[in-house]
Design an enzyme around this catalytic site. Structure first.
Site, PDB file in Angstrom:
ATOM      1  N   LYS A 185      32.854  37.617  46.229  1.00 31.14           N
ATOM      2  CA  LYS A 185      33.927  38.615  46.288  1.00 31.14           C
ATOM      3  C   LYS A 185      33.953  39.268  47.663  1.00 31.14           C
ATOM      4  CE  LYS A 185      33.857  40.046  41.402  1.00 31.14           C
ATOM      5  NZ  LYS A 185      35.251  39.680  41.092  1.00 31.14           N
ATOM      6  N   ARG A 192      33.587  34.418  31.267  1.00 31.81           N
ATOM      7  CA  ARG A 192      33.997  33.509  30.196  1.00 31.81           C
ATOM      8  C   ARG A 192      32.915  32.469  29.911  1.00 31.81           C
ATOM      9  NH1 ARG A 192      39.293  31.860  33.501  1.00 31.81           N
ATOM     10  NH2 ARG A 192      38.954  33.999  34.200  1.00 31.81           N
TER      11      ARG A 192
HETATM   12  N1  BES Z   1      34.439  40.882  36.552  1.00 36.85           N
HETATM   13  C1  BES Z   1      35.562  40.234  37.103  1.00 36.85           C
HETATM   14  C2  BES Z   1      36.881  40.832  36.651  1.00 36.85           C
HETATM   15  C3  BES Z   1      37.179  42.200  37.208  1.00 36.85           C
HETATM   16  C4  BES Z   1      37.696  42.332  38.476  1.00 36.85           C
HETATM   17  C5  BES Z   1      36.982  43.318  36.434  1.00 36.85           C
HETATM   18  C6  BES Z   1      37.989  43.575  38.972  1.00 36.85           C
HETATM   19  C7  BES Z   1      37.279  44.566  36.933  1.00 36.85           C
HETATM   20  C8  BES Z   1      37.785  44.702  38.197  1.00 36.85           C
HETATM   21  C9  BES Z   1      35.556  38.758  36.703  1.00 36.85           C
HETATM   22  O1  BES Z   1      34.318  38.181  36.573  1.00 36.85           O
HETATM   23  C10 BES Z   1      36.276  38.023  37.773  1.00 36.85           C
HETATM   24  O2  BES Z   1      35.793  38.003  38.864  1.00 36.85           O
HETATM   25  N2  BES Z   1      37.415  37.446  37.442  1.00 36.85           N
HETATM   26  C11 BES Z   1      38.188  36.739  38.376  1.00 36.85           C
HETATM   27  C12 BES Z   1      38.691  35.501  37.715  1.00 36.85           C
HETATM   28  C13 BES Z   1      39.333  34.521  38.651  1.00 36.85           C
HETATM   29  C14 BES Z   1      38.295  33.928  39.584  1.00 36.85           C
HETATM   30  C15 BES Z   1      39.992  33.434  37.853  1.00 36.85           C
HETATM   31  C16 BES Z   1      39.344  37.631  38.809  1.00 36.85           C
HETATM   32  O3  BES Z   1      39.863  38.365  37.976  1.00 36.85           O
HETATM   33  O4  BES Z   1      39.688  37.615  39.978  1.00 36.85           O
HETATM   34 MN    MN Z   2      33.576  37.440  38.422  1.00 36.10          MN
END
Ligand code: BES
Ligand code: MN
Ligand code: ZN
Length: 500
Positions: free
Chosen positions: A278, A352
């Site tokens: 990230k 997931r």
């Molecule tokens: N934990 C995150 C989702 C999230 C992001 C929660 C910001 C709260 C605030 C999750 O694991 C994630 O990173 N999801 C990705 C999925 C994508 C790679 C398909 C996302 O939402 O960007």
């Molecule tokens: Mn994630």
């Protein structure tokens, strides 16, 4: 802060709270206090813009002849509009106005109000619950002694007719608040302190309340074939855990042949994204990526605390998602406990993968009546619903209705989003049974479709709490920070549908 209940009486010292209804109408207690103070309340009201509007208030200092240090006039608005949520908000308002500055005791005089559907014992209990929920603070790491925000109030005392009934009602609600507070604590705790092992330890403490707690380590998970969960964990120096909590309050012999109710939580104690790293800005927020697990643990505490008459299982998958030389790579294929293979296109879609194995394990072992999972699963959820509602995803209209009704009742509202084969197609992989991402469009829905592949025939609902697990601003019953969103909702869902 202690919360107590006593019979109606005129308080003689410290601070008192009395209600004013809309258009400057004094409640019976306010009238009595006005007389006892030679009209101090009426005079103050006349000199002020305060009209008794809900959410507003007026403080009067040391009215002569009363012995009181101050009186807070609490605006309650129209008596006929007063309901549970408004009473809770009024209690929270009292706490916020008086707790930082009042030492000793604050006495809240609660009246039988003309035209109000709630009796004084109900109003007092709900006000107390609201005050308790709003009083939460996560201040264990604030070490400076001269903290002027720190509340000094010792006792919040509610005076009303039927105070024993108020006390009994509050005692049940307080157990739910205990669960909410545990969730808020866990969500707020930083990831150097809270990681899979220590989060499992926190869950283990529920043993004291009669919850059976089992903790599985990497060896056991490997034997079970949980390749999806373990793939996420493999980049971290912290070993993963799977925690199984069981509260059986349904009573021996009365166990329904339908199996237990099951709640499953995503517990990523820190989500860096892994190799699909990230960006730096805001990454600290990913300490609360265990929010789903936090809700399940807090819910189990609430249910056990109030001795809910239901058979309930809580399962949380706990991992840390880190980039390292041992981390899984984009393109890796993992085999889940279900036997289905997953091509990991993006290591940041890890929640997931954790839930896939946790859900399958739950279904296989417990044959539950239903499974509801909670997860801070997708950023897309925040784009869709903001921070106002959690999204629910389920093919089951009954579960959707139960969750919606419970959410509305406790002011943790949810909104149903669609599922369908067209969305499921986005998960097609060329080299495995599926890939772990479905692209940008409808990101929250394709994530839910992924989970759906691991629940078999079991009735199931998924709640994406990415937008509501954490709040950057204060709300009526929720100080900013970890919210505990979901604990009250699911406690209510169980109470209203599965305890009769
Ligand atoms: N934990 C995150 C989702 C999230 C992001 C929660 C910001 C709260 C605030 C999750 O694991 C994630 O990173 N999801 C990705 C999925 C994508 C790679 C398909 C996302 O939402 O960007
Ligand atoms: Mn994630
Ligand atoms: Zn995550």
């Amino acid at each position: 802060m202690k919360i107590t209940f006593a019979k109606s009486q005129m308080p003689k010292s410290d601070a008192a709270v009395v209600a004013v209804l809309e258009d400057r109408v004094l409640s019976p207690s306010a009238q009595a206090l006005d007389e006892a103070t030679g009209g101090a309340l009426t005079r103050a009201l006349k000199a002020s813009r305060f009209t008794g509007k809900r959410g507003h208030g007026l403080t009067i200092l040391a009215p002569a002849g009363s012995g009181l240090s101050r009186v807070f006039l609490l605006g309650l608005g129209a008596a006929k509009e007063l309901d549970v949520k408004k009473a809770q908000a009024a209690g929270a308002q009292v706490w916020q106005r008086l707790a930082p500055t009042s030492r000793g005791t604050v006495s809240v005089m609660v009246d039988d109000l003309d035209g109000c559907d709630m009796d004084p014992a109900e109003v007092a209990a709900e006000m107390a619950f609201g005050a308790r929920l709003r009083s939460y603070r996560f201040d264990k790491y604030l070490t400076r002694k001269n903290d002027h925000d720190k509340p000094v109030l010792k006792t919040l005392r509610f005076l009303c007719a039927g105070h024993n009934r108020a006390k009994a009602r509050f005692e049940t609600a307080e157990k739910v608040a205990d669960g909410v507070f545990l969730t808020r604590d866990l969500v707020s705790e930083p990831a150097n302190v809270l990681y899979p092992e220590t989060l499992a330890d926190a869950a283990r403490k529920l043993t004291k309340l009669g919850v059976k707690v089992e903790v599985l380590g990497p060896g056991e998970m490997k034997k079970l074939g949980m390749g999806a969960l373990l793939g996420v964990a493999q980049g971290s120096a912290r070993d993963p855990r799977l925690v199984v909590m069981h509260w059986d309050g349904a009573g021996k012999g009365k166990k329904s042949k339908d199996g237990p109710l099951a709640f499953v939580g995503k517990g990523v104690t820190f989500d860096t994204g892994g190799i699909s790293l990230k960006p730096a800005a805001g990454m600290e927020e990913m300490k609360w990526d265990m929010g789903g697990a936090g809700v399940v643990i807090g819910l189990m505490k609430a249910l056990a605390g109030r001795k809910a008459k239901a058979d309930v299982v809580g399962i949380v998958g706990l991992v840390e998602n880190m980039p390292s030389g041992t981390a899984q790579r984009p393109g890796d294929v993992v085999t889940s406990m279900s036997g289905q293979t997953v091509e990991v296109i993006n290591t940041d879609a890890e929640g997931r993968l954790v839930l896939a194995d946790a859900l399958w394990y739950c279904k296989e072992r417990f044959k539950p009546r239903f499974m509801v999972d909670l997860a801070t699963l997708t950023g897309a959820m925040i784009i869709a619903l903001g921070h106002e509602r959690a999204g629910i995803f389920t093919p089951d209209d009954d579960l959707a209705a139960q969750l919606s009704a419970a959410g509305d009742a406790v002011d943790e509202p949810v909104w149903r989003l669609p599922l369908g084969d067209a969305y499921d197609k986005a998960l097609k992989s060329d080299i495995a049974d599926m890939k772990n991402v479905g692209g940008r469009p409808a990101g929250s829905i394709t994530a839910a479709q992924f989970l759906k592949r691991f629940v078999g025939e079991t009735p199931w609902a998924h709640i994406d709490i990415a937008g509501v697990a954490w709040s950057k601003k204060d709300a009526a019953l929720v100080p900013k920070g970890g919210t505990g969103y979901g604990v009250r909702l699911l406690d209510r869902m169980v109470a209203d549908n599965y305890e009769k």
